[in-house]
Each structure stands twice: as C-alpha cells, then as structure tokens.
Design an enzyme around this catalytic site. Structure first.
Site, PDB file in Angstrom:
ATOM      1  N   ASP A 105       0.858  -1.177  -0.176  1.00 51.21           N
ATOM      2  CA  ASP A 105       0.014  -0.074   0.018  1.00 51.21           C
ATOM      3  C   ASP A 105       0.688   1.198  -0.023  1.00 51.21           C
ATOM      4  O   ASP A 105       2.144   1.149   0.453  1.00 51.21           O
ATOM      5  CB  ASP A 105      -0.986  -0.003   1.337  1.00 51.21           C
ATOM      6  CG  ASP A 105      -1.858  -1.016   1.169  1.00 51.21           C
ATOM      7  OD1 ASP A 105      -2.157  -1.627   0.240  1.00 51.21           O
ATOM      8  OD2 ASP A 105      -2.201  -1.676   2.387  1.00 51.21           O
TER       9      ASP A 105
HETATM   10  N1  URA Z   1      -1.224  -6.103   3.551  1.00 49.08           N
HETATM   11  C1  URA Z   1      -1.702  -4.791   3.892  1.00 49.08           C
HETATM   12  O1  URA Z   1      -2.805  -4.580   4.334  1.00 49.08           O
HETATM   13  N2  URA Z   1      -0.769  -3.940   3.063  1.00 49.08           N
HETATM   14  C2  URA Z   1       0.228  -4.029   2.723  1.00 49.08           C
HETATM   15  O2  URA Z   1       0.756  -3.037   2.132  1.00 49.08           O
HETATM   16  C3  URA Z   1       0.584  -5.352   2.401  1.00 49.08           C
HETATM   17  C4  URA Z   1      -0.010  -6.275   3.164  1.00 49.08           C
END
Ligand code: URA
Length: 245
Positions: A105
């Site tokens: 993310d």
């Molecule tokens: N899980 C998440 O919630 N976000 C990420 O960036 C990676 C794994």
C-alpha cells in the site's frame, strides 16, 4: 544467448537502440578485443567480453532489486499523479520493463522487490507457491490472546474471505507491535486481518520475503541488487531468525 550487439548495449546500459547504434558506429564498443562498428554484429553476451569505451559490460539477463520502499510512493509501474517505486529506482539500476513484483500500500514501507524477470515474479507471487511475507505491524490496541489465536489459525475477513494460518509474534512489552508472517497476498491482507479481530494497523513494514530479510542498511527509498543466492532465499527460504525492527 546470442543477440545483436545493439540490443545488448541498449538493454544493459538502459539506452535506446539508436543511442546504442551511435556508440557502436563511433567505435566505442569492442567484443573480445576487436572494435565492432556493425550494429547487426551478433555476440553471446554471457560468454564474450564486451566493452564500452574500454569499460567491461557485466552482462545480466535480468535485474533484481531490493528497495526499502518509503511511505507515499505507489507500487505501480507508472501513475499519472503519484510517484511510483519505479520512478525512484536509481539510474544505474534502471532497465526497460522494470516492475514491482507484488504490491504494498502507499502507506506501507519496507521490502519491495523490483525486477524485469516476469517468470521469477510469477513464481514467487503465485498463490500456489506460498512464498512467505513477513511484516511488522504497529497496532492501535493491544493484541489480545484470542485475537492472536484467530490470526494464527486463519482469520476470516469481513467479506467472508478465509485466510491461511499465519505466524504471529508479539515483539514489544505492551503488545501493540507484532511480527506476522503470511503465505498469501490478498488485497490489504494484513490490515484486514487485524481489522477482523477488532484492531487497526497504524504502521506497516514488510521486513522479509521468503527467507530474505530486508537489508537494514537501506534507508527509506534506497535500493540494492539482490544476488543469485538471495533470490533462492526468497523463493525457497523461510525466515527463521529475529528480524523485527
Ligand atoms: N497487507 C496490507 O494490508 N498492506 C500491505 O501493503 C501489504 C500487506
């Protein structure tokens, strides 16, 4: 692999074919000690010694980059509005066709693998291969014993998606910092797993892929190349030691 010399120069130096041809025509390129001025000349880049302006070209078919992804960049190849992980790869490592192998993310930091090897990426991302990903999550609330057990056995997300069992280890005295290892890569998986037990992730960092920990000498935004042995560790290894940061 036998290829045209202009193709080799262009791919290895990350320059256009036209620029590669100019270098060749200008007499800057040699192969096994002889100057090559014909762009159509063919060479086996793995076996021949190719030099450009006297400097050897260390041929690599593919490049594998470990980035310590900073906050605020997106794990995409290009984005009209936001900086991407590809935008911040240093020029010396840039190649055509680089892409992030997997997603983090925008606000997640840590180990991002960037490569131009589609087959390798496919192998480590394929759900059936169960390559582990390890994260450190900072939580809003203390993780309860019950919550930990649910995550370890396999959380059920709010839309009914069932997760596989995870390894969970509390790494601070308060119980709000957790190291968690999963073997899948569902959308927002870690955040949704903690949400499913009534908690919230306030900070997330990926600290390992397979058995390869993030190099802790990399500052946010920095990159380094991954060696062949380390690629094996990603694909085949498991994290066994204490890597929490
Ligand atoms: N899980 C998440 O919630 N976000 C990420 O960036 C990676 C794994």
């Amino acid at each position: 692999m036998i290829q045209r010399i202009d193709k080799i120069i262009s791919s290895q130096m990350n320059i256009s074919r036209n620029d590669a041809r100019s270098l060749i025509k200008g007499g800057s390129v040699s192969c096994d000690g002889s100057v090559v001025t014909d762009s159509a000349f063919k060479a086996d880049a793995e076996k021949s010694e190719i030099t450009v302006n006297g400097k050897p070209l260390f041929y690599k078919e593919h490049i594998y980059i470990m980035m310590n992804k900073p906050e605020g960049v997106v794990s995409a190849t290009n984005d009209p509005k936001t900086k991407t992980v590809i935008d911040i790869v240093p020029e010396s490592m840039k190649r055509k066709n680089l892409f992030p192998a997997g997603r983090l993310d925008k606000d997640t930091v840590g180990f991002m693998l960037i490569t131009d090897d589609g087959d390798f990426a496919h192998r480590i991302l394929s759900p059936s291969k169960h390559v582990e990903k390890t994260y450190v999550a900072h939580l809003r609330d203390v993780l309860s014993g019950e919550g930990k057990e649910i995550l370890e056995k396999g959380a059920v997300l709010s839309d009914g998606t069932e997760c596989m069992d995870a390894r969970v280890r509390i790494i601070d005295d308060e119980g709000k910092k957790v190291e968690i290892t999963i073997r899948e890569g569902k959308y927002h998986q870690i955040k949704r797993m903690f949400a499913s037990v009534g908690n919230e992730v306030v900070f997330l960092k990926r600290i390992a892929m397979g058995g390869l920990p993030l190099d802790d000498s990399l500052l946010p935004g920095e990159c380094r190349e991954i060696s062949a042995e380390e690629l094996e560790m990603i694909e085949k290894g498991k994290l066994c030691c204490d890597n929490a940061q």
